[in-house]
Write a protein that holds these residues in place. Sequence first.
Motif, PDB file in Angstrom:
ATOM      1  N   LYS A  61       1.901  -8.524  10.517  1.00  0.00           N
ATOM      2  CA  LYS A  61       1.521  -7.110  10.584  1.00  0.00           C
ATOM      3  C   LYS A  61       1.713  -6.561  11.995  1.00  0.00           C
ATOM      4  O   LYS A  61       2.196  -5.440  12.171  1.00  0.00           O
ATOM      5  CB  LYS A  61       0.035  -6.948  10.240  1.00  0.00           C
ATOM      6  N   ASP A  86      -5.806  -2.110   6.315  1.00  0.00           N
ATOM      7  CA  ASP A  86      -6.207  -3.051   5.283  1.00  0.00           C
ATOM      8  C   ASP A  86      -5.211  -2.851   4.147  1.00  0.00           C
ATOM      9  O   ASP A  86      -4.899  -1.709   3.788  1.00  0.00           O
ATOM     10  CB  ASP A  86      -7.638  -2.812   4.812  1.00  0.00           C
ATOM     11  N   SER A  87      -4.689  -3.936   3.628  1.00  0.00           N
ATOM     12  CA  SER A  87      -3.590  -3.801   2.692  1.00  0.00           C
ATOM     13  C   SER A  87      -3.660  -4.883   1.637  1.00  0.00           C
ATOM     14  O   SER A  87      -4.439  -5.831   1.747  1.00  0.00           O
ATOM     15  CB  SER A  87      -2.257  -3.866   3.448  1.00  0.00           C
ATOM     16  N   SER A 141      -6.103  -9.803  -1.249  1.00  0.00           N
ATOM     17  CA  SER A 141      -4.794 -10.479  -1.222  1.00  0.00           C
ATOM     18  C   SER A 141      -4.704 -11.598  -0.203  1.00  0.00           C
ATOM     19  O   SER A 141      -4.081 -12.633  -0.457  1.00  0.00           O
ATOM     20  CB  SER A 141      -3.677  -9.467  -0.943  1.00  0.00           C
ATOM     21  N   ALA A 142      -5.307 -11.398   0.977  1.00  0.00           N
ATOM     22  CA  ALA A 142      -5.168 -12.394   2.052  1.00  0.00           C
ATOM     23  C   ALA A 142      -5.869 -13.696   1.694  1.00  0.00           C
ATOM     24  O   ALA A 142      -5.518 -14.750   2.214  1.00  0.00           O
ATOM     25  CB  ALA A 142      -5.728 -11.846   3.357  1.00  0.00           C
ATOM     26  N   PHE A 156       2.483  -2.498  -3.408  1.00  0.00           N
ATOM     27  CA  PHE A 156       1.749  -2.772  -2.186  1.00  0.00           C
ATOM     28  C   PHE A 156       0.989  -1.505  -1.798  1.00  0.00           C
ATOM     29  O   PHE A 156       1.498  -0.383  -1.957  1.00  0.00           O
ATOM     30  CB  PHE A 156       2.699  -3.119  -1.035  1.00  0.00           C
ATOM     31  N   PHE A 206       6.378 -11.607   5.813  1.00  0.00           N
ATOM     32  CA  PHE A 206       5.177 -12.443   5.716  1.00  0.00           C
ATOM     33  C   PHE A 206       4.544 -12.221   4.344  1.00  0.00           C
ATOM     34  O   PHE A 206       5.006 -11.383   3.557  1.00  0.00           O
ATOM     35  CB  PHE A 206       4.185 -12.099   6.842  1.00  0.00           C
ATOM     36  N   TYR A 215       3.413 -11.867   0.737  1.00  0.00           N
ATOM     37  CA  TYR A 215       4.090 -11.893  -0.556  1.00  0.00           C
ATOM     38  C   TYR A 215       5.494 -11.291  -0.485  1.00  0.00           C
ATOM     39  O   TYR A 215       6.115 -11.050  -1.531  1.00  0.00           O
ATOM     40  CB  TYR A 215       3.251 -11.130  -1.599  1.00  0.00           C
ATOM     41  N   ASP A 216       6.021 -11.037   0.707  1.00  0.00           N
ATOM     42  CA  ASP A 216       7.345 -10.401   0.851  1.00  0.00           C
ATOM     43  C   ASP A 216       8.442 -11.068   0.015  1.00  0.00           C
ATOM     44  O   ASP A 216       9.260 -10.363  -0.580  1.00  0.00           O
ATOM     45  CB  ASP A 216       7.774 -10.375   2.331  1.00  0.00           C
ATOM     46  N   LYS A 240      12.727  -2.536   5.609  1.00  0.00           N
ATOM     47  CA  LYS A 240      11.375  -2.654   5.030  1.00  0.00           C
ATOM     48  C   LYS A 240      10.471  -1.552   5.570  1.00  0.00           C
ATOM     49  O   LYS A 240       9.781  -0.874   4.810  1.00  0.00           O
ATOM     50  CB  LYS A 240      10.768  -4.035   5.317  1.00  0.00           C
ATOM     51  N   HIS A 273       4.713   0.433   2.303  1.00  0.00           N
ATOM     52  CA  HIS A 273       3.351   0.971   2.304  1.00  0.00           C
ATOM     53  C   HIS A 273       2.838   1.127   3.752  1.00  0.00           C
ATOM     54  O   HIS A 273       2.263   2.135   4.109  1.00  0.00           O
ATOM     55  CB  HIS A 273       2.455   0.016   1.514  1.00  0.00           C
ATOM     56  N   ARG A 274       3.106   0.120   4.595  1.00  0.00           N
ATOM     57  CA  ARG A 274       2.617   0.168   5.988  1.00  0.00           C
ATOM     58  C   ARG A 274       3.392   1.216   6.784  1.00  0.00           C
ATOM     59  O   ARG A 274       2.818   1.927   7.605  1.00  0.00           O
ATOM     60  CB  ARG A 274       2.749  -1.228   6.622  1.00  0.00           C
TER      61      ARG A 274
HETATM   62  P1  IMP Z   1      -5.696  -7.905   5.050  1.00  0.00           P
HETATM   63  O1  IMP Z   1      -5.274  -6.454   5.093  1.00  0.00           O
HETATM   64  O2  IMP Z   1      -5.757  -8.506   6.421  1.00  0.00           O
HETATM   65  O3  IMP Z   1      -6.920  -8.122   4.213  1.00  0.00           O
HETATM   66  O4  IMP Z   1      -4.535  -8.745   4.370  1.00  0.00           O
HETATM   67  C1  IMP Z   1      -3.599  -8.164   3.557  1.00  0.00           C
HETATM   68  C2  IMP Z   1      -2.850  -9.262   2.777  1.00  0.00           C
HETATM   69  O5  IMP Z   1      -2.058  -8.599   1.775  1.00  0.00           O
HETATM   70  C3  IMP Z   1      -1.852 -10.039   3.636  1.00  0.00           C
HETATM   71  O6  IMP Z   1      -2.409 -11.200   4.191  1.00  0.00           O
HETATM   72  C4  IMP Z   1      -0.748 -10.349   2.632  1.00  0.00           C
HETATM   73  O7  IMP Z   1      -1.106 -11.468   1.857  1.00  0.00           O
HETATM   74  C5  IMP Z   1      -0.765  -9.121   1.735  1.00  0.00           C
HETATM   75  N1  IMP Z   1       0.142  -8.095   2.276  1.00  0.00           N
HETATM   76  C6  IMP Z   1      -0.191  -6.872   2.765  1.00  0.00           C
HETATM   77  N2  IMP Z   1       0.894  -6.222   3.199  1.00  0.00           N
HETATM   78  C7  IMP Z   1       1.935  -7.043   2.981  1.00  0.00           C
HETATM   79  C8  IMP Z   1       3.325  -6.923   3.241  1.00  0.00           C
HETATM   80  O8  IMP Z   1       3.830  -5.942   3.797  1.00  0.00           O
HETATM   81  N3  IMP Z   1       4.064  -7.974   2.863  1.00  0.00           N
HETATM   82  C9  IMP Z   1       3.564  -9.077   2.252  1.00  0.00           C
HETATM   83  N4  IMP Z   1       2.270  -9.259   2.020  1.00  0.00           N
HETATM   84  C10 IMP Z   1       1.451  -8.240   2.382  1.00  0.00           C
END
Ligand code: IMP
Length: 203
Positions: free
Chosen positions: A17, A73-74, A89-90, A122, A156, A158-159, A179, A184-185
């Motif tokens: 990230k 947060d994603s 997801s993490a 995402f 990184f 689930y890419d 990308k 989404h980011r």
């Molecule tokens: P958190 O936002 O730190 O709780 O973690 C978000 C989790 O979602 C990441 O560790 C990934 O597993 C997944 N994730 C979020 N954004 C992406 C992305 O752009 N690519 C792949 N996995 C993502």
Amino acid sequence: MKIRENRVLIATTNLGKLEEFKNILETPECTFVGLDEYPQVKFPAEGQSYFENARIKARTAARQTGLVSVADDSGLEVLALGGRPGPLSARYGGPGLSDFERSAYLLSELETLGAVSRLARFVCVAALAIPDGPSFTEKGTCRGVLLQEASGTRGFGYDPLFVPEGYERSFAELSKNEKNQISHRGIALRAISAHLRKESFLS
Ligand code: IMP
């Protein structure tokens, strides 16, 4: 409100990230720094909502460092799993798994369910916190489908499983720029960047 320094803290411990934040935000007026320079920052446990988690991460970092801070947060939402893993997801599949093992766990779940639909999206909520000032949150989403097996080595999480709508390559097979243009980011952080650029937040 004027901020004395133009240092902006990117409040994430996820190195994948962090790199994306730096590439997407790229605001010439600001110097972006990571948590490696502020290892004392301690974050509370995460909740269940992207908005709440993103805001708490950015506000915590801003309060503890006095710097303008950004965080996100994603997560990945899979239609056949009713939107899971989402904000979890993490940690999906349990603690201590590698990205590859987590992806394998997700695929095995879909197989066990005999899921026909591979639709997923995402989601990213990015937050900007000004010390002793306001916070802003912005949301971005990116729709796509999940592959049957991982493909590609970039990125990184689930890419390697995720092919965005309109493409035939996974996020892990696209260049960083490709990308970031559609992710989404990218969407959420470009909206945050507009807040950051506002004259009032920079000295
Ligand atoms: P958190 O936002 O730190 O709780 O973690 C978000 C989790 O979602 C990441 O560790 C990934 O597993 C997944 N994730 C979020 N954004 C992406 C992305 O752009 N690519 C792949 N996995 C993502």
